[in-house]
Design an enzyme around this catalytic site. Structure first.
Site, PDB file in Angstrom:
ATOM      1  CG  HIS A 201      -0.771   2.257  -0.851  1.00 54.59           C
ATOM      2  ND1 HIS A 201      -1.390   3.229  -0.447  1.00 54.59           N
ATOM      3  CD2 HIS A 201      -1.550   1.040  -0.421  1.00 54.59           C
ATOM      4  CE1 HIS A 201      -2.677   2.874   0.191  1.00 54.59           C
ATOM      5  NE2 HIS A 201      -2.761   1.550  -0.020  1.00 54.59           N
ATOM      6  CB  CYS A 326     -19.477  13.692   5.102  1.00 56.22           C
ATOM      7  SG  CYS A 326     -21.221  14.359   5.420  1.00 56.22           S
TER       8      CYS A 326
END
Lengths: 408, 142
Positions: A201, A326
């Site tokens: 991919h 994050c």
């Protein structure tokens, strides 16, 4: 809304010709390649044709290609297999601080199972020094695994040179080429590698399929998967035929006209680096200025946090990545950014743009246009600026209590 | 992954800025951890009449700071000290689990600003109270 995809290092859109071949395979070629009848033979033929294409794309022989479920599986089985098959020769494995998690965590797991591990540092560009590799080799070393091109900072390692050193010392050498294949020339002879990982991919192929190159004669056994005799005992489980067909087509396309495509990507990359460094204050390029992937531009913006930038850009239709805590799924910024010596607060402001063939200079102009107000807004919200310049490094008791911040 | 309320506060944060003549200022976090929140309050007759913030951090950190200032305004100091992480997260319609620790510092920053106000006024400063029942959220310091 205008949508711009600048995240090709994470995954790429499937090439229409790949999708077409996969669809044909799904529709008309459902057989199990292990079956001896007509249906099985047709599926077997499709798998072997794909193997030839993948082998040709990296300068290997078809029997040296093993299909896997992707880059992560290929990295796991390369490292684990070499380690356990060569235990009688030694127990020392060398890798680097800038590997993909599927390499670093596999090596670390082996470190808890009686193997000795050396994790080499990198320079401030994220590059491994061949002399460090040479120095780290002992008579107990059985494997060196070093990433070809890093996914977060784009730096390309001197793999051919390291491979030469490994060969002289009789140590097996594996490289993870998931990012480089299809963007740089990847040839197993030129790179002097014994094992090499690619992923579908990342090269406009499907997800869930990859390949491991295993040089003929390398002492390697499958040590993770138990099952049938598929892939000549190297990877059990019924072959992912449509995925393999897709990988074969994608690999063929990945090397056709590579130089021209890479040059076009590099044009957009260089334009982006020039415009971004020229348009904004308090921004630095991460990774090597020249020895980097042709489609890779990565930065750290001071005083702002990566996820805030990423989400703000997404609201304007631009898809990017960040190595901030994050977005990394943990509370620490990316291990790669820390390994190149960036302080954590700078690493939190990372933003990574990875280009594909559909991206243009005009897309970069749009990025610069929307990024200005985003930076201005987030910096206005931020208590940090040039003056504070992270001067007040008061202890973060919350993190200390939770024992999750390495830097305290 | 974020609720619409989080995204709305992230995009249009309320009460961003500083109060030059603040009665109390509190700061929580560390830039190295990826989140830092600074809160400024004005207090009249024991009531918080204004609250502003500055935050370095992710969308959750900015949104929690924003909604916290809205929740604090108009409350007495005692009421504001009872605002917890949980209240802030609930007001935003929830936060992803991994954001509950580092990106949910707003209540602590508010409490730090209140303690600063109490110290400046020579008022008794109540002991730092846990703002939620979570193990590691009980130890946020200034």
């Amino acid at each position: 809304m205008r949508r711009i995809y600048f995240d090709h290092g994470v995954t790429t859109p499937v090439h229409p010709l790949v999708a077409e071949e996969m669809y044909r395979c799904l529709k008309d070629n459902f057989g199990n390649p292990s079956s001896l009848h007509h249906f099985g033979n047709r599926a077997r033929k499709a798998v072997e044709e794909a193997r030839e294409k993948v082998a040709a794309a990296i300068g290997a022989n078809p029997p040296e290609i093993v299909f896997t479920s992707g880059g992560t599986e290929a990295n796991n089985m390369a490292i684990h297999g070499i380690a356990y098959t060569n235990q009688h020769r030694g127990n020392h494995i060398i890798t680097t601080a800038v590997e993909h998690h599927s390499v670093i965590n596999t090596v670390k797991a082996l470190g808890k199972q009686g193997f000795t591990v050396t994790i080499l540092p990198v320079d401030s560009y994220g590059m491994v020094r061949p002399e460090d590799v040479a120095r780290a080799i002992t008579d107990r070393t059985i494997l060196i695994s070093i990433i070809h091109a890093n996914n977060e900072i784009g730096t390309v390692n001197p793999v051919a040179e390291i491979g030469r050193i490994a060969r002289e010392k009789g140590v097996y050498f594996h490289t993870d080429a998931c990012q480089s294949f299809g963007r740089l020339r990847v040839n197993v002879e030129e790179l002097n590698v014994d094992l090499l990982t690619i992923s579908g991919h990342k090269i406009h192929g499907p997800k869930g399929v990859g390949a491991l190159y295993l040089r003929k004669g390398v002492r390697w056994r499958q040590t993770l998967f138990h099952g049938g005799a598929q892939e000549r005992l190297r990877r059990a489980g019924t072959e992912n035929v449509p995925g393999i067909v897709g990988l074969g087509k994608a690999a063929e396309l990945a090397v056709s006209d590579l130089e021209a495509r890479a040059a076009q990507l590099a044009r957009v990359r260089d334009y982006a680096i020039k415009r971004i460094l020229g348009s904004f204050k308090h921004v630095r390029l991460t990774g090597h200025p020249t020895a980097r992937l042709p489609n890779h531009a990565s930065f750290c913006f001071d005083f702002v946090e990566g996820e805030s930038m990423l989400l703000s850009l997404d609201l304007k239709g631009i898809a990017t990545s960040s190595g901030s805590a994050c977005t990394s799924g943990s509370l620490e910024p990316s291990h790669v950014l820390l390994a190149i010596g960036l302080p954590p607060e700078v690493a939190h402001g990372s933003l990574c743009l990875t280009f594909g063939p559909e991206n243009t200079e005009a897309d970069v102009d749009y990025f610069v246009e929307v990024m200005g107000p985003i930076l201005e807004r987030l910096r206005a919200i931020s208590p940090l600026d040039e003056e504070t310049a992270y001067a007040d490094r008061n202890e973060c008791l919350s993190c200390r209590a939770a024992d999750i911040c390495r830097h305290h | 992954m974020y609720t619409d309320i989080v995204m709305e506060h992230f995009q249009n944060p309320r009460n961003v800025g500083e109060i030059p003549d603040a009665d109390g200022v509190g700061q929580i976090g560390n830039p190295a951890c990826g989140d830092i929140t600074k809160v400024f309050i004005k207090v009249e007759d024991g009531v918080i009449t204004d609250a502003k913030f500055k935050t370095f951090g992710c969308a959750a950190a900015i949104a929690t700071s924003s909604i916290m200032t809205e929740m604090a305004k108009g409350k007495t100091v005692e009421e504001a000290l009872r605002i917890t992480h949980r209240h802030v997260a609930e007001a935003l319609g929830g936060l992803p689990p991994k954001k509950m620790h580092c990106s949910n510092l707003a209540a602590d920053a508010l409490h730090a600003a209140i303690r600063d106000y109490q110290r400046r006024r020579g008022l008794p400063v109540p002991e730092e109270r846990p703002s939620s029942g979570h193990h590691h959220e009980d130890h946020h310091g200034e």
